[in-house]
Design a protein around this motif. Structure first.
Motif, PDB file in Angstrom:
ATOM      1  N   ALA A  86       0.862  -1.183   0.000  1.00  0.00           N
ATOM      2  CA  ALA A  86       0.000   0.000   0.000  1.00  0.00           C
ATOM      3  C   ALA A  86       0.896   1.230   0.000  1.00  0.00           C
ATOM      4  CB  ALA A  86      -0.903   0.001   1.228  1.00  0.00           C
ATOM      5  N   ILE A  87       0.666   2.130  -0.955  1.00  0.00           N
ATOM      6  CA  ILE A  87       1.496   3.322  -1.050  1.00  0.00           C
ATOM      7  C   ILE A  87       1.013   4.314  -0.001  1.00  0.00           C
ATOM      8  CG2 ILE A  87       2.335   5.148  -2.563  1.00  0.00           C
ATOM      9  CD1 ILE A  87       3.231   2.272  -3.270  1.00  0.00           C
ATOM     10  N   SER A  88       1.703   4.297   1.126  1.00  0.00           N
ATOM     11  CA  SER A  88       1.334   5.146   2.260  1.00  0.00           C
ATOM     12  C   SER A  88       2.414   6.205   2.451  1.00  0.00           C
ATOM     13  CB  SER A  88       1.184   4.295   3.531  1.00  0.00           C
ATOM     14  OG  SER A  88       0.867   5.100   4.634  1.00  0.00           O
ATOM     15  N   HIS A  89       2.069   7.449   2.138  1.00  0.00           N
ATOM     16  CA  HIS A  89       3.031   8.542   2.253  1.00  0.00           C
ATOM     17  C   HIS A  89       3.143   9.002   3.705  1.00  0.00           C
ATOM     18  CE1 HIS A  89       3.474   8.756  -1.998  1.00  0.00           C
ATOM     19  NE2 HIS A  89       2.248   9.165  -2.228  1.00  0.00           N
ATOM     20  N   CYS A  90       4.339   9.350   4.104  1.00  0.00           N
ATOM     21  CA  CYS A  90       4.598   9.827   5.461  1.00  0.00           C
ATOM     22  C   CYS A  90       5.190  11.231   5.419  1.00  0.00           C
ATOM     23  CB  CYS A  90       5.570   8.897   6.194  1.00  0.00           C
ATOM     24  SG  CYS A  90       4.976   7.206   6.375  1.00  0.00           S
ATOM     25  N   LEU A  91       4.741  12.084   6.318  1.00  0.00           N
ATOM     26  CA  LEU A  91       5.371  13.388   6.487  1.00  0.00           C
ATOM     27  C   LEU A  91       6.564  13.185   7.409  1.00  0.00           C
ATOM     28  CD1 LEU A  91       5.031  16.455   5.814  1.00  0.00           C
ATOM     29  CD2 LEU A  91       4.009  16.669   8.085  1.00  0.00           C
ATOM     30  N   THR A  92       7.751  13.349   6.858  1.00  0.00           N
ATOM     31  CA  THR A  92       8.986  13.026   7.557  1.00  0.00           C
ATOM     32  C   THR A  92       9.800  14.291   7.787  1.00  0.00           C
ATOM     33  OG1 THR A  92       8.990  10.853   6.493  1.00  0.00           O
ATOM     34  CG2 THR A  92      11.059  11.598   7.455  1.00  0.00           C
ATOM     35  N   VAL A  93      10.434  14.396   8.955  1.00  0.00           N
ATOM     36  CA  VAL A  93      11.157  15.609   9.332  1.00  0.00           C
ATOM     37  C   VAL A  93      12.478  15.248  10.011  1.00  0.00           C
ATOM     38  CG1 VAL A  93       9.048  16.963   9.595  1.00  0.00           C
ATOM     39  CG2 VAL A  93       9.954  15.685  11.562  1.00  0.00           C
ATOM     40  N   LYS A 121       7.934  25.104   7.001  1.00  0.00           N
ATOM     41  CA  LYS A 121       7.653  26.169   6.038  1.00  0.00           C
ATOM     42  C   LYS A 121       7.747  25.689   4.593  1.00  0.00           C
ATOM     43  CE  LYS A 121       9.243  29.860   9.089  1.00  0.00           C
ATOM     44  NZ  LYS A 121      10.196  31.005   9.268  1.00  0.00           N
ATOM     45  N   ARG A 122       8.282  24.499   4.383  1.00  0.00           N
ATOM     46  CA  ARG A 122       8.393  23.956   3.019  1.00  0.00           C
ATOM     47  C   ARG A 122       8.286  22.425   3.083  1.00  0.00           C
ATOM     48  NH1 ARG A 122      12.760  25.843   4.952  1.00  0.00           N
ATOM     49  NH2 ARG A 122      12.202  27.909   4.177  1.00  0.00           N
ATOM     50  N   VAL A 123       7.680  21.860   2.041  1.00  0.00           N
ATOM     51  CA  VAL A 123       7.523  20.404   1.946  1.00  0.00           C
ATOM     52  C   VAL A 123       8.070  19.954   0.600  1.00  0.00           C
ATOM     53  CG1 VAL A 123       5.927  18.465   1.959  1.00  0.00           C
ATOM     54  CG2 VAL A 123       5.466  20.453   3.394  1.00  0.00           C
ATOM     55  N   MET A 124       8.947  18.961   0.628  1.00  0.00           N
ATOM     56  CA  MET A 124       9.594  18.461  -0.576  1.00  0.00           C
ATOM     57  C   MET A 124       9.105  17.052  -0.901  1.00  0.00           C
ATOM     58  SD  MET A 124      13.518  19.655   0.248  1.00  0.00           S
ATOM     59  CE  MET A 124      13.503  18.867   1.865  1.00  0.00           C
ATOM     60  N   SER A 125       8.919  16.764  -2.196  1.00  0.00           N
ATOM     61  CA  SER A 125       8.616  15.405  -2.629  1.00  0.00           C
ATOM     62  C   SER A 125       8.501  15.375  -4.150  1.00  0.00           C
ATOM     63  CB  SER A 125       7.316  14.895  -2.004  1.00  0.00           C
ATOM     64  OG  SER A 125       7.228  13.482  -2.136  1.00  0.00           O
ATOM     65  N   ALA A 174      10.248  19.636   5.491  1.00  0.00           N
ATOM     66  CA  ALA A 174       9.707  18.285   5.656  1.00  0.00           C
ATOM     67  C   ALA A 174       9.725  17.600   4.301  1.00  0.00           C
ATOM     68  CB  ALA A 174       8.290  18.336   6.211  1.00  0.00           C
ATOM     69  N   ALA A 175       9.652  16.290   4.328  1.00  0.00           N
ATOM     70  CA  ALA A 175       9.598  15.501   3.097  1.00  0.00           C
ATOM     71  C   ALA A 175       8.411  14.554   3.164  1.00  0.00           C
ATOM     72  CB  ALA A 175      10.888  14.700   2.899  1.00  0.00           C
ATOM     73  N   ILE A 176       7.773  14.338   2.030  1.00  0.00           N
ATOM     74  CA  ILE A 176       6.754  13.289   1.915  1.00  0.00           C
ATOM     75  C   ILE A 176       7.416  12.107   1.242  1.00  0.00           C
ATOM     76  CG2 ILE A 176       4.616  12.634   0.779  1.00  0.00           C
ATOM     77  CD1 ILE A 176       3.620  15.462   1.181  1.00  0.00           C
ATOM     78  N   CYS A 177       7.478  10.983   1.939  1.00  0.00           N
ATOM     79  CA  CYS A 177       8.237   9.830   1.443  1.00  0.00           C
ATOM     80  C   CYS A 177       7.714   8.562   2.112  1.00  0.00           C
ATOM     81  CB  CYS A 177       9.730  10.012   1.717  1.00  0.00           C
ATOM     82  SG  CYS A 177      10.114  10.344   3.455  1.00  0.00           S
ATOM     83  N   SER A 178       8.383   7.449   1.870  1.00  0.00           N
ATOM     84  CA  SER A 178       7.992   6.175   2.474  1.00  0.00           C
ATOM     85  C   SER A 178       8.507   6.078   3.897  1.00  0.00           C
ATOM     86  CB  SER A 178       8.547   5.003   1.644  1.00  0.00           C
ATOM     87  OG  SER A 178       9.964   4.984   1.710  1.00  0.00           O
ATOM     88  N   SER A 179       7.904   5.210   4.679  1.00  0.00           N
ATOM     89  CA  SER A 179       8.280   5.090   6.089  1.00  0.00           C
ATOM     90  C   SER A 179       9.679   4.534   6.280  1.00  0.00           C
ATOM     91  CB  SER A 179       7.265   4.215   6.826  1.00  0.00           C
ATOM     92  OG  SER A 179       7.259   2.895   6.305  1.00  0.00           O
ATOM     93  N   ILE A 180      10.198   3.814   5.277  1.00  0.00           N
ATOM     94  CA  ILE A 180      11.529   3.224   5.447  1.00  0.00           C
ATOM     95  C   ILE A 180      12.612   4.285   5.513  1.00  0.00           C
ATOM     96  CG2 ILE A 180      12.130   2.905   3.011  1.00  0.00           C
ATOM     97  CD1 ILE A 180      13.258   0.157   3.815  1.00  0.00           C
TER      98      ILE A 180
END
Length: 304
Positions: free
Chosen positions: A90-97, A107-111, A156-162
């Motif tokens: 399941a493609i589950s995006h995570c907000l990672t910091v 203030k900014r989100v990358m993906s 922050a980045a939107i990416c996979s949990s790994i």
């Protein structure tokens, strides 16, 4: 970390991709992971020293992965590779910091642009004033976040949990930030042969008794469509998926088909007796013989 004696597994990189996530969910620390820049490079890495690989096969939203099906068409596949299973993620995006960052700091989100689009609802609700920055991949976003030393608590980045496992200084602030929860990708588990023992799995294969065949009508057949239908009938197996590809040969407009098949019916007796794998192999061999008796061409790309 995997023990030094553990086998090597190649995957479509860079580190932190969803292919990496799928491989990790299946094998955890029983293998050594090696990223490659493309699906073709990942496939080409298969050898006795690097016996396993994981590549994406299809997505529930965007369909088949063209480059992976090109790999399945390769004549080298017949002697140097074998599909040993599939795994679904399941493609589950995570907000990672960076560790210690709070939601109000961002203030900014990358993906990747697709991931940003898939999380538009969350971003509008929770980070409406954040600048959205596109990156080549979700894993590249995590890497950029890790390398941002000027403003480490503002990005922050939107990416996979790994990524939170692969990169020690990162942590997940919120999971499942995508708008569509039904998005899934299937991945192929490749091996350098049909007999090399698979690493210990940390999840069950939900699609046991499957096979992947490459099938085509005889070259020069005028009514190729009818011939393909006859060959599919000759298989006498449940056909779960068909992908049509242009065949690499001298004859123009000649197609071949990558066909995923399964047993016609569950055989609980054989399952209890522990001989299902043997009977499944016999069923596949019978299907191959029937197709070849009609003059068709068939190659087994994998069984699991």
């Amino acid at each position: 970390m995997a023990p030094s004696t553990s086998p090597r597994l190649a995957y479509l990189g860079p580190e932190g991709t969803y292919t990496h996530q799928a491989a990790w969910d299946r094998f955890r620390d029983t293998v050594h992971y090696t990223p490659y820049a493309s699906i073709q490079d990942t496939f080409n890495s298969l050898s006795s020293e690097n016996p396993f690989a994981v590549i994406p096969l299809e997505n529930s939203t965007y369909g088949s992965v063209t480059e992976s099906y090109s790999v399945l068409q390769s004549r080298r596949f017949e002697k140097d590779a074998y599909v040993r299973g599939v795994t679904s993620l399941a493609i589950s995006h995570c907000l990672t910091v960076r560790k210690g960052t709070k939601m109000g700091d961002i203030k900014r989100v990358m993906s990747h642009e697709q991931a940003l689009g898939q999380c538009q609802g969350f971003l509008s609700r929770c980070l409406p004033n954040a600048e959205l920055i596109r990156t080549p991949s979700t894993a590249a976003a995590a890497q950029a976040l890790l390398n941002d030393d000027e403003r480490p608590r503002e990005s922050a980045a939107i990416c996979s949990s790994i990524c939170s496992i692969a990169f020690e200084d990162l942590e997940i602030l919120q999971e499942g930030v995508q708008d569509d929860v039904s998005n899934r990708t299937r991945f192929m588990i490749l091996a350098s042969s049909a007999s090399v023992p698979l690493p210990r799995s940390h999840e069950s294969d939900p699609s046991a008794f499957r096979g992947l065949l490459r099938l085509s009508a005889p070259q020069g057949c005028r009514d190729e469509g009818l011939s393909v239908l006859e060959l599919l009938t000759a298989l006498d197996l449940r056909v779960m998926k068909i992908d049509r590809r242009a065949k690499i040969c001298a004859s123009p407009f000649h197609d071949e088909y990558i066909v995923e098949v399964t047993k016609k019916r569950a055989d609980s007796t054989n399952l209890v007796n522990g001989i299902s794998k043997l009977t499944w192999e016999k069923e596949i061999q019978g299907a191959i013989d029937r197709v070849r008796d009609l003059g068709g061409e068939v190659c087994v790309l994998g069984l699991w």
